[in-house]
Write a protein that holds these residues in place. Structure first.
Motif, PDB file in Angstrom:
ATOM      1  N   GLU A 107      24.952  -5.054 -23.645  1.00  0.00           N
ATOM      2  CA  GLU A 107      24.284  -4.349 -22.855  1.00  0.00           C
ATOM      3  C   GLU A 107      22.997  -3.940 -23.620  1.00  0.00           C
ATOM      4  OE1 GLU A 107      26.017  -1.570 -20.297  1.00  0.00           O
ATOM      5  OE2 GLU A 107      27.530  -3.106 -19.484  1.00  0.00           O
ATOM      6  N   ILE A 108      22.937  -4.461 -24.867  1.00  0.00           N
ATOM      7  CA  ILE A 108      21.648  -4.042 -25.698  1.00  0.00           C
ATOM      8  C   ILE A 108      20.416  -4.475 -24.759  1.00  0.00           C
ATOM      9  CG2 ILE A 108      20.545  -4.355 -27.930  1.00  0.00           C
ATOM     10  CD1 ILE A 108      23.146  -4.727 -29.329  1.00  0.00           C
ATOM     11  N   ARG A 109      19.508  -3.226 -24.802  1.00  0.00           N
ATOM     12  CA  ARG A 109      18.422  -3.636 -23.910  1.00  0.00           C
ATOM     13  C   ARG A 109      17.193  -2.739 -24.216  1.00  0.00           C
ATOM     14  NH1 ARG A 109      18.743  -1.282 -18.185  1.00  0.00           N
ATOM     15  NH2 ARG A 109      20.044   0.636 -18.655  1.00  0.00           N
ATOM     16  N   LEU A 110      16.170  -2.756 -24.062  1.00  0.00           N
ATOM     17  CA  LEU A 110      14.920  -1.945 -23.999  1.00  0.00           C
ATOM     18  C   LEU A 110      14.921  -1.266 -22.638  1.00  0.00           C
ATOM     19  CD1 LEU A 110      12.412  -0.907 -25.630  1.00  0.00           C
ATOM     20  CD2 LEU A 110      11.190  -2.657 -24.070  1.00  0.00           C
ATOM     21  N   VAL A 111      14.808  -0.056 -22.821  1.00  0.00           N
ATOM     22  CA  VAL A 111      14.977   0.968 -21.435  1.00  0.00           C
ATOM     23  C   VAL A 111      13.468   1.562 -21.277  1.00  0.00           C
ATOM     24  CG1 VAL A 111      17.283   1.093 -21.172  1.00  0.00           C
ATOM     25  CG2 VAL A 111      15.984   2.714 -22.474  1.00  0.00           C
ATOM     26  N   HIS A 112      12.616   1.925 -22.475  1.00  0.00           N
ATOM     27  CA  HIS A 112      11.432   2.364 -22.450  1.00  0.00           C
ATOM     28  C   HIS A 112      10.501   1.995 -23.407  1.00  0.00           C
ATOM     29  CE1 HIS A 112       8.565   5.797 -21.284  1.00  0.00           C
ATOM     30  NE2 HIS A 112       8.312   5.845 -22.483  1.00  0.00           N
ATOM     31  N   LYS A 113       9.406   2.051 -23.020  1.00  0.00           N
ATOM     32  CA  LYS A 113       8.104   1.596 -23.804  1.00  0.00           C
ATOM     33  C   LYS A 113       6.805   2.002 -23.319  1.00  0.00           C
ATOM     34  CE  LYS A 113       5.290  -2.660 -24.641  1.00  0.00           C
ATOM     35  NZ  LYS A 113       4.004  -1.648 -24.617  1.00  0.00           N
ATOM     36  N   SER A 114       6.211   2.729 -24.267  1.00  0.00           N
ATOM     37  CA  SER A 114       4.934   3.514 -23.855  1.00  0.00           C
ATOM     38  C   SER A 114       4.017   3.298 -25.059  1.00  0.00           C
ATOM     39  CB  SER A 114       5.086   4.897 -23.435  1.00  0.00           C
ATOM     40  OG  SER A 114       5.700   5.635 -24.449  1.00  0.00           O
ATOM     41  N   GLY A 115       2.764   3.509 -24.691  1.00  0.00           N
ATOM     42  CA  GLY A 115       1.700   3.652 -25.750  1.00  0.00           C
ATOM     43  C   GLY A 115       0.731   2.428 -25.993  1.00  0.00           C
ATOM     44  N   GLY A 116       1.079   1.381 -25.481  1.00  0.00           N
ATOM     45  CA  GLY A 116       0.471   0.265 -25.688  1.00  0.00           C
ATOM     46  C   GLY A 116      -0.231  -0.252 -24.420  1.00  0.00           C
ATOM     47  N   LYS A 117      -0.657  -1.541 -24.132  1.00  0.00           N
ATOM     48  CA  LYS A 117      -1.299  -1.856 -22.925  1.00  0.00           C
ATOM     49  C   LYS A 117      -0.510  -1.590 -21.603  1.00  0.00           C
ATOM     50  CE  LYS A 117      -2.800  -5.980 -24.668  1.00  0.00           C
ATOM     51  NZ  LYS A 117      -3.291  -7.551 -24.489  1.00  0.00           N
ATOM     52  N   ARG A 118       0.644  -1.740 -21.718  1.00  0.00           N
ATOM     53  CA  ARG A 118       1.622  -1.641 -20.532  1.00  0.00           C
ATOM     54  C   ARG A 118       2.772  -0.694 -20.930  1.00  0.00           C
ATOM     55  NH1 ARG A 118       1.414  -7.727 -21.169  1.00  0.00           N
ATOM     56  NH2 ARG A 118       3.173  -7.215 -22.607  1.00  0.00           N
ATOM     57  N   LEU A 119       2.926   0.020 -19.858  1.00  0.00           N
ATOM     58  CA  LEU A 119       4.195   1.112 -19.763  1.00  0.00           C
ATOM     59  C   LEU A 119       5.269   0.103 -19.122  1.00  0.00           C
ATOM     60  CD1 LEU A 119       5.673   3.850 -19.962  1.00  0.00           C
ATOM     61  CD2 LEU A 119       4.829   4.034 -17.636  1.00  0.00           C
TER      62      LEU A 119
END
Length: 160
Positions: free
Chosen positions: A143-155
């Motif tokens: 279950e390794i996964r990205l759950v949040h990303k912010s600051g670039g072109k896409r949230l």
């Protein structure tokens, strides 16, 4: 249309050019789990996570932070980064006999830190496996996964 960013127009591998991107505050959060057979989980709980190599969660936390800081050395074409934040939280989950690992990585830069967060979780999980494999080889990392990303072109937000 999204495209694979590490290939140029001729299909050749290259490091992404970020020179024209804006510097912004960027954050990435990744999660993963290490699942134990119930009897092994109970054994770990009874020892308060102590092993001959040290406390499972503290050694894994250090491994995750070190991995995040060195992601560009192990993942081809990643930009070297001077991380401003790298926080790992490790929490035992009695309901499914697992250890939840969560990494939060932050930087003010032209490119994101998703790979650093994912690498931190992966290295921490591998460290937990290494520290407990003498008890069982039926331990599962998942279950390794990205759950949040912010600051670039896409949230991106997969949080609850």
């Amino acid at each position: 249309m999204n495209q694979i960013t590490h290939l140029n127009e001729h299909g050749q591998t290259h490091m992404v050019d970020v020179s024209d991107k804006s510097t912004t505050q960027r954050m990435a959060i990744a999660e993963g789990r290490v699942f134990f057979p119930p009897e092994i989980y109970q054994q770990i709980q009874q020892s308060h996570g102590q092993t001959a190599k040290g406390t499972i969660t503290e050694i894994a936390r250090i491994a995750g932070i070190m991995a995040a800081k060195n992601t560009a050395q192990i993942i081809p074409l990643c930009h070297p980064m001077m991380l401003e934040k790298c926080k790992l939280m490790l929490e035992y989950q009695d309901d499914n006999c697992s250890l939840k690992i969560r990494a939060e990585v932050g930087i003010t830069h032209k490119t994101g830190v998703e790979m650093e967060a994912l690498t931190a979780v992966s290295a921490a999980a591998l460290t937990v496996y290494d520290m407990t494999k003498a008890l069982s080889h039926d331990i599962v990392i998942g279950e390794i996964r990205l759950v949040h990303k912010s600051g670039g072109k896409r949230l991106f937000n997969r949080e609850n």
